[in-house]
Design a protein around this motif. Structure first.
Motif, PDB file in Angstrom:
ATOM      1  N   THR A 219       0.746  -1.157   0.047  1.00 29.03           N
ATOM      2  CA  THR A 219       0.066  -0.138  -0.058  1.00 29.03           C
ATOM      3  C   THR A 219       0.911   1.169   0.108  1.00 29.03           C
ATOM      4  O   THR A 219       1.782   1.330   0.923  1.00 29.03           O
TER       5      THR A 219
ATOM      6  N   GLY B  90      -1.703  -0.880  -3.928  1.00 31.35           N
ATOM      7  CA  GLY B  90      -2.877  -0.180  -3.848  1.00 31.35           C
ATOM      8  C   GLY B  90      -2.541   1.114  -3.127  1.00 31.35           C
ATOM      9  O   GLY B  90      -1.508   1.476  -2.451  1.00 31.35           O
TER      10      GLY B  90
ATOM     11  N   ALA C  99      -1.839   0.277  -9.360  1.00 27.00           N
ATOM     12  CA  ALA C  99      -2.850  -1.013  -9.514  1.00 27.00           C
ATOM     13  C   ALA C  99      -2.374  -2.102 -10.426  1.00 27.00           C
ATOM     14  O   ALA C  99      -2.444  -3.182 -10.258  1.00 27.00           O
ATOM     15  N   GLU C 100      -1.701  -1.492 -11.514  1.00 34.24           N
ATOM     16  CA  GLU C 100      -1.296  -2.563 -12.604  1.00 34.24           C
ATOM     17  C   GLU C 100      -0.026  -3.230 -12.191  1.00 34.24           C
ATOM     18  O   GLU C 100       0.138  -4.389 -12.797  1.00 34.24           O
TER      19      GLU C 100
END
Length: 307
Positions: free
Chosen positions: A49, A73, A68-69
């Motif tokens: 994250t 996150g 995200a890819e």
């Protein structure tokens, strides 16, 4: 109780990399994101994250999409209407880089504007990482909120890692940086300073002085020093670990950040500090042989495993 995830707190910017001629390549980078990139690549299935604040402009949305890819996150990090990311450009003289920044109103400066949301992002993390640049982009009250959130997560079982990463232009006064970094070290388990920064900020005579000073408040310290050996202070015991010489580096951007990510990944995997530094040196040596701050995951993994 701490969970399995890893979180990094700070500012990811738009990066313009200088090429031959008038063309520029745009990417996404920043010290704490560069470290998370390597840590995520080398940490298997641990959730990753990036804790920050983002704008609602197209560049911010592209940035979040890029995360995200690549399996990263943003948790509950706020998306702020009308805000936008900071920007920097890299120019190279040989492999050495210099930076020009446009970041005064960057969204990331609001990453601690809601302390409850910030604390939520740090819940259930095995490891939390932040830097002196994270501290420098915040005002006094948000900085205090950040350190309180980190301290709370640490009390709940998270390991906290911190790189002082002193950048004079980001601080009003040297004394402000000294005070803020001292407060951060008080909630830190693993410190990852760079000796020239510490010499500039605190006047340390040599890496041993840095290790001994930080070792009074932090149980595990790794002092980076470019191509000179890294110095580990682990519960009062000092170890020198030689670096790897790269005869023809391409771009040194992100080398120290990637060292940090590799070291932390190794420690999370229960490697001893000396072995973790050896792996981190290999990763840093691989990173300086590619352009930009973010080396491909496979490049990082091969160096980490010495394949």
């Amino acid at each position: 109780m701490a969970g399995n995830g890893v979180a990094s707190i700070g500012e990811c910017m738009l990066e313009l990399s200088g090429q031959t001629g008038p063309n520029w390549r745009m990417g996404f980078a920043g010290d704490t994101f560069n470290t998370l990139w390597a840590l995520h690549a080398l940490s298997g299935d641990r959730p990753a994250t990036y804790v920050s604040a983002f704008g609602d402009d197209p560049f911010s949305q592209d940035q979040i999409g890029f995360f995200a890819e690549n399996g990263i996150g943003i948790g509950s990090s706020p998306v702020i209407a009308g805000a936008r990311p900071g920007l920097y450009a890299i120019t190279l003289t040989g492999a050495e880089r210099s930076f020009t920044y446009w970041r005064g109103d960057a969204a990331a400066r609001q990453l601690a504007s809601d302390p409850a949301v910030l604390s939520k992002n740090l819940e259930n993390q095995a490891l939390i990482y932040f830097s002196g640049i994270t501290l420098a982009i915040l005002g006094d009250a948000p900085r205090a909120a950040l350190l309180a959130a980190v301290a709370g997560a640490r009390a709940a079982g998270s390991t906290v890692a911190f790189d002082p990463n002193y950048r004079p232009r980001l601080w009003r006064r040297r004394e402000d940086a000294q005070a803020a970094i001292a407060e951060a070290l008080a909630v830190t388990d693993i410190a990852l300073p760079t000796f020239p920064d510490e010499q500039m900020l605190f006047g340390d005579a040599n890496p041993q002085a840095t290790a001994e000073r930080l070792g009074q408040v932090v149980r595990e310290v790794v002092v980076k020093n470019g191509e000179a050996p890294a110095l580990i202070a682990d519960n009062g015991t000092l170890h020198d670990v030689p670096a790897i010489h790269v005869a023809a580096p391409v771009d040194t951007t992100g080398a120290g950040d990637s060292f940090n990510g590799a070291y932390l990944a190794a420690r999370l995997a229960a490697h001893a500090p000396v072995d973790a530094v050896l792996r981190a040196h290999r990763v840093a040596a691989a990173v300086v042989q590619v352009r930009g701050a973010l080396a491909p995951f496979e490049t990082l993994r091969r160096a980490f495993e010495n394949e």
